[in-house]
Design a protein around this motif. Sequence first.
Motif, PDB file in Angstrom:
ATOM      1  N   GLU A  12       0.813  -1.211   0.000  1.00  0.00           N
ATOM      2  CA  GLU A  12       0.000   0.000   0.000  1.00  0.00           C
ATOM      3  C   GLU A  12       0.849   1.265   0.000  1.00  0.00           C
ATOM      4  OE1 GLU A  12      -3.785  -0.772   2.618  1.00  0.00           O
ATOM      5  OE2 GLU A  12      -2.082  -1.800   3.549  1.00  0.00           O
ATOM      6  N   PRO A  56      -3.077   4.152  -2.189  1.00  0.00           N
ATOM      7  CA  PRO A  56      -3.846   5.171  -1.472  1.00  0.00           C
ATOM      8  C   PRO A  56      -4.353   6.221  -2.456  1.00  0.00           C
ATOM      9  CG  PRO A  56      -1.511   5.553  -1.177  1.00  0.00           C
ATOM     10  CD  PRO A  56      -1.635   4.278  -1.967  1.00  0.00           C
ATOM     11  N   THR A  57      -4.992   7.242  -1.938  1.00  0.00           N
ATOM     12  CA  THR A  57      -5.580   8.250  -2.826  1.00  0.00           C
ATOM     13  C   THR A  57      -4.677   9.452  -3.064  1.00  0.00           C
ATOM     14  OG1 THR A  57      -6.708   9.258  -0.926  1.00  0.00           O
ATOM     15  CG2 THR A  57      -7.941   7.613  -2.194  1.00  0.00           C
ATOM     16  N   ARG A  85      -9.742   1.990  -2.981  1.00  0.00           N
ATOM     17  CA  ARG A  85     -10.197   3.083  -2.124  1.00  0.00           C
ATOM     18  C   ARG A  85     -10.816   4.195  -2.967  1.00  0.00           C
ATOM     19  NH1 ARG A  85      -5.381   1.212  -0.051  1.00  0.00           N
ATOM     20  NH2 ARG A  85      -5.367   0.766   2.193  1.00  0.00           N
ATOM     21  N   SER A  90     -15.937  -0.082  -4.041  1.00  0.00           N
ATOM     22  CA  SER A  90     -14.576  -0.560  -4.279  1.00  0.00           C
ATOM     23  C   SER A  90     -14.224  -1.763  -3.407  1.00  0.00           C
ATOM     24  CB  SER A  90     -13.568   0.570  -4.042  1.00  0.00           C
ATOM     25  OG  SER A  90     -13.682   1.090  -2.733  1.00  0.00           O
ATOM     26  N   LEU A  91     -14.736  -1.805  -2.169  1.00  0.00           N
ATOM     27  CA  LEU A  91     -14.403  -2.929  -1.297  1.00  0.00           C
ATOM     28  C   LEU A  91     -14.950  -4.251  -1.834  1.00  0.00           C
ATOM     29  CD1 LEU A  91     -13.234  -4.183   1.222  1.00  0.00           C
ATOM     30  CD2 LEU A  91     -15.256  -3.428   2.497  1.00  0.00           C
ATOM     31  N   SER A 115      -3.114  -2.155   8.752  1.00  0.00           N
ATOM     32  CA  SER A 115      -4.052  -1.767   7.702  1.00  0.00           C
ATOM     33  C   SER A 115      -5.362  -2.533   7.831  1.00  0.00           C
ATOM     34  CB  SER A 115      -3.429  -2.041   6.333  1.00  0.00           C
ATOM     35  OG  SER A 115      -4.403  -2.038   5.315  1.00  0.00           O
ATOM     36  N   TYR A 117      -7.533  -2.908   5.535  1.00  0.00           N
ATOM     37  CA  TYR A 117      -7.703  -3.715   4.329  1.00  0.00           C
ATOM     38  C   TYR A 117      -6.966  -5.040   4.464  1.00  0.00           C
ATOM     39  CZ  TYR A 117     -10.236  -2.151   0.208  1.00  0.00           C
ATOM     40  OH  TYR A 117     -11.214  -1.903  -0.708  1.00  0.00           O
TER      41      TYR A 117
END
Length: 363
Positions: A12, A56-57, A85, A90-91, A115, A117
């Motif tokens: 990530e 990540p975003t 994300r 999305s999940l 995390s 996730y």
Amino acid sequence: MTPPTEHLAFVESPVQLLNVLEWTYARLAEPPTGAPGGAPRAGAHGTPPTLVVLPPTDPMSRGQLRRMAGLARDEGLTVHWQEARGREGSLPHTLRALAPLLRRADHVLIGDPFSRYVQLLLSLFPPRRLTVVDDGTATMEYAERLSTGERLVRWHRRESRSPRELALAPLTALARRRLAPGRGRTVEIFTALPLAAAPPGTEVARNAFAWTRARFGPPRVTPGADLVGTSLVETGVVDADRYVGAVAALAAAHGVTRYYAHRRESTPKLHRIATETGLEVVRPELPLELVTRRGPTSRTVLSFPSTVVHTLPAALAGTGVSITVCDVAPEWLKASAPPRARGFLRTVAESARAAHGLSLTGA
């Protein structure tokens, strides 16, 4: 029937990806035939991991991850870029996409055991073999938390009893068990950090940054000093005014000309540092271990307590570059800083001094 995936890695952050490459090199490489001592060839002792990137975003992290993913492909890794994300649905989409890989995986590598996730994925699909690679100082905390049986909460985050945290509590408890060695499950910690404690039955392997040293450098070493920035202001630990003042004082005392920004540092803060100190602010395109190894790098690199005070001595071994740890004074901390902040930062600094013989300086 689809064959099993021998090694499956979830990353990530750019540093996690770097450390998966280091693990691959350390575990699956050998010198080319007829060239003893030459650059090892990844994959000689096994199939390189299948790499799943869960980006990540924020743009800085995504940019570094894309560049690191390119290096991973060059090393023979299969890379899946999975947007997990910031998008509606999305999940569930991610779980559907990753379920086949996880079911076939004999060995899973992760970078951040904190995390949500990762915890969810391991809870649904527990691996028989697990490797945890470094992601900042999370490895030190992970080992400590498992050894003491504490909840998996980072040092800079306060314990929360919010409805969300209460709902996630069963997941966190299950993840803690899945992240620990047990019957039918082995756990390896592949780290450049000194661990004060590790759970019984855990294998701890040293990350010496052999891949980084084989693929890059040595750097051209220049006079003066570089300063490595930190996101302690952004995480609410350190006061912004105190931090900028400390950067200015360190620059004046050590002849610093270049400031390497952490990827999470805010643009307004970096602009302030540049205008008030006159330093050249650099946003690295790759993890700092690679940037400094490629060079040019100043003869002295100063850093606040963070992972790099442990990783740079390994990555820059034999180059003549010295690393100095900059202490975080108690008065820099915000009143709202987590209670463990001072002790944890001191532990990182002191462990670097003990492990690598680094000098300590104040602003």
